[in-house]
Design an enzyme around this catalytic site. Structure first.
Site, PDB file in Angstrom:
ATOM      1  N   GLU A 163      -9.112   5.749  -5.234  1.00  0.00           N
ATOM      2  CA  GLU A 163      -8.290   4.638  -4.867  1.00  0.00           C
ATOM      3  C   GLU A 163      -9.324   3.396  -4.761  1.00  0.00           C
ATOM      4  O   GLU A 163      -9.215   2.727  -3.327  1.00  0.00           O
ATOM      5  CB  GLU A 163      -7.692   4.888  -3.668  1.00  0.00           C
ATOM      6  CG  GLU A 163      -6.828   5.969  -3.612  1.00  0.00           C
ATOM      7  CD  GLU A 163      -5.847   6.362  -2.414  1.00  0.00           C
ATOM      8  OE1 GLU A 163      -5.972   5.572  -1.480  1.00  0.00           O
ATOM      9  OE2 GLU A 163      -4.944   7.024  -2.528  1.00  0.00           O
ATOM     10  N   ASN A 288      -2.174   8.719  -7.583  1.00  0.00           N
ATOM     11  CA  ASN A 288      -1.942   9.042  -6.024  1.00  0.00           C
ATOM     12  C   ASN A 288      -0.629   8.062  -5.970  1.00  0.00           C
ATOM     13  O   ASN A 288      -0.703   7.029  -6.050  1.00  0.00           O
ATOM     14  CB  ASN A 288      -2.945   8.693  -5.287  1.00  0.00           C
ATOM     15  CG  ASN A 288      -4.234   9.391  -5.267  1.00  0.00           C
ATOM     16  OD1 ASN A 288      -4.315  10.411  -6.294  1.00  0.00           O
ATOM     17  ND2 ASN A 288      -5.233   9.041  -4.588  1.00  0.00           N
TER      18      ASN A 288
END
Ligand code: IFM
Length: 437
Positions: A163, A288
């Site tokens: 991320e 994600n």
């Protein structure tokens, strides 16, 4: 109900965790990370919680991994500050731990999916500017090699970073994660250097012949509050920063114009020269996905001058709307616009719920519904052409949810943070019944 049989042969089912969130950084010679410094600042982390003990996975990894028996894969990370406590010198005990951990994962018939960086930057490197310092690429490359010298022969796949939007924007512009800055200049540099560090790590791994390399990006389904030109443009800016910046650089070697508008003046000189290296091929992309965001313009606010609008869908305990359709739409958008036939893994998807353990039982039907509804979207996207190869539930265990401390429970398995007792939730039993081989 969807089970393993509803997905193609070879589709992987697993669960994910990260080092700082579960291991316990007080153990085994781990050094301080910027999360320890951040949590020490008043009001930054709920209750001032840190990962010092976390789930004590450092000592309990064997029984924790037993919980995964029958699944195909386990996504975990190595803690940079455990491996290189001062950012430069190696902690052999840290590498010994990951050596034992990988063997234990394999011994349970699971494929080890390693993530090299899930946010535990050594404090010593943070003091030198961390992700805003161009040297971060070399530091990260060196760390990559130290880890892979020890466990590279046994991991099934490697993601460089988890991320990067959180590493850069959430941490340097929104100030919600370590190091807690609200500085557009720092944010722009981090948005770029995090990708340069990825490229350096990839290059080192390719040179060593390491196989199956990727990166894990987070995405949300961005919608405009309405059809006015200002709100549509605000949603486009948000989408460019959140969803497009990283994937576009990685797959096309460009940054989206709607984000460059605000970031370009702050990017380091010569940034364009790095893009060719950033866009070298991946073997897979990790996705994600948790929720959607509804965006409106906020003309009084600094660039990107956006604000979040509250939606009306049911929410998880994080306050995030449950919007499974967004995952299907995202997987098809990625396929059509960026990744084509590149394999995609859903590397995180899950929900926080205020779970209470009553006489050894936790009934969490909403979590099971959440998983089923998102997997239905994955299946639909695959029928539409998305090349999805696996799904990892976030997370195996309740754990340290960053700025929320231990208040938010994402686990399939409940952890009592006083006694450290693990109690599988109803969703765990259902997940295993449906997806364990
Ligand atoms: O807990 C985090 C994880 O570390 C990264 N992705 C989102 C999760 C839930 O917030």
């Amino acid at each position: 109900m969807l089970t393993r049989q509803d997905f193609p042969e070879g589709f992987l089912f697993g669960a994910a965790t990260s080092a700082y969130q579960i291991e316990g950084s007080d153990f085994g010679g781990c050094g301080p990370s910027h999360w320890d410094s951040f949590a020490a600042r008043k009001g930054k982390v709920a209750n001032g919680d840190t990962g010092a003990r976390a789930c004590d996975h450092y000592h309990r990894y064997g029984s924790d991994l037993d919980l995964l028996r029958g699944l195909d894969a386990y996504r975990f990370s190595t803690n940079w500050a455990r491996v290189l406590p001062d950012g430069r010198s190696v902690n052999q005990a840290g590498l010994d731990f990951y050596d034992r951990l990988v063997d234990a994962i394999l011994a349970r018939g699971l494929r080890p999916f390693l993530t090299l960086y899930h946010w535990d930057l050594p404090a010593a490197l943070a003091q030198k500017g961390g992700w805003t310092n161009p040297d971060i690429a070399r530091w990260f490359g060196d760390y990559t090699e130290v880890v892979l010298d020890r466990i590279g022969d046994r991991v099934a796949s490697v993601a460089t970073l988890n991320e990067p939007w959180c590493v850069a924007w959430l941490s340097h512009f929104l100030g919600q994660h370590a190091p807690g800055l609200s500085d557009i200049g720092a944010a722009a540099r981090a948005m770029h250097y995090v990708l340069v560090a990825h490229a350096e790590s990839m290059q080192r791994m390719r040179a060593r012949g390491q196989q199956n390399l990727g990166i894990v990006l987070n995405f949300e389904h961005v919608q405009s509050h309405d059809n006015t030109a200002e709100n549509l443009a605000a949603a486009a800016r948000s989408d460019a920063i959140f969803n497009r910046w990283f994937v576009e650089a990685l797959t096309k070697g460009t940054y989206p114009q709607a984000a460059l508008q605000g970031l370009q003046p702050h990017l380091p000189a010569g940034w364009q020269d790095d893009l060719a290296l950033i866009a070298r091929p991946l073997d897979w992309l990790g996705v994600n996905y948790y929720t959607r965001q509804i965006v409106a313009a906020d003309p009084g606010a600094p660039w990107p001058a956006t604000r979040a609008i509250s939606g009306t869908l049911p929410r998880t305990d994080m306050g995030w709307e449950v919007y499974p359709q967004g995952l299907g739409a995202l997987l098809n958008r990625l396929t059509d616009d960026y990744t084509g036939k590149l394999p995609i893994y859903v590397t995180e998807n899950g929900m926080a719920r205020a779970d209470h353990c009553a006489q050894g039982t936790i009934n969490d039907p909403e979590r099971w519904r959440f998983i089923q509804d998102h997997l239905a979207q994955v299946r639909q996207a695959m029928q539409n052409g998305a090349n999805v190869k696996g799904y990892f539930y976030w997370s195996l265990l309740d754990n340290y949810e960053w700025a929320f401390g231990y208040d938010k429970r994402f686990g399939l398995v409940h952890v009592d943070f006083d006694t450290l007792q693990r109690t599988p939730k109803q969703s765990y039993h259902r997940y295993m019944a449906a997806f364990a081989a």
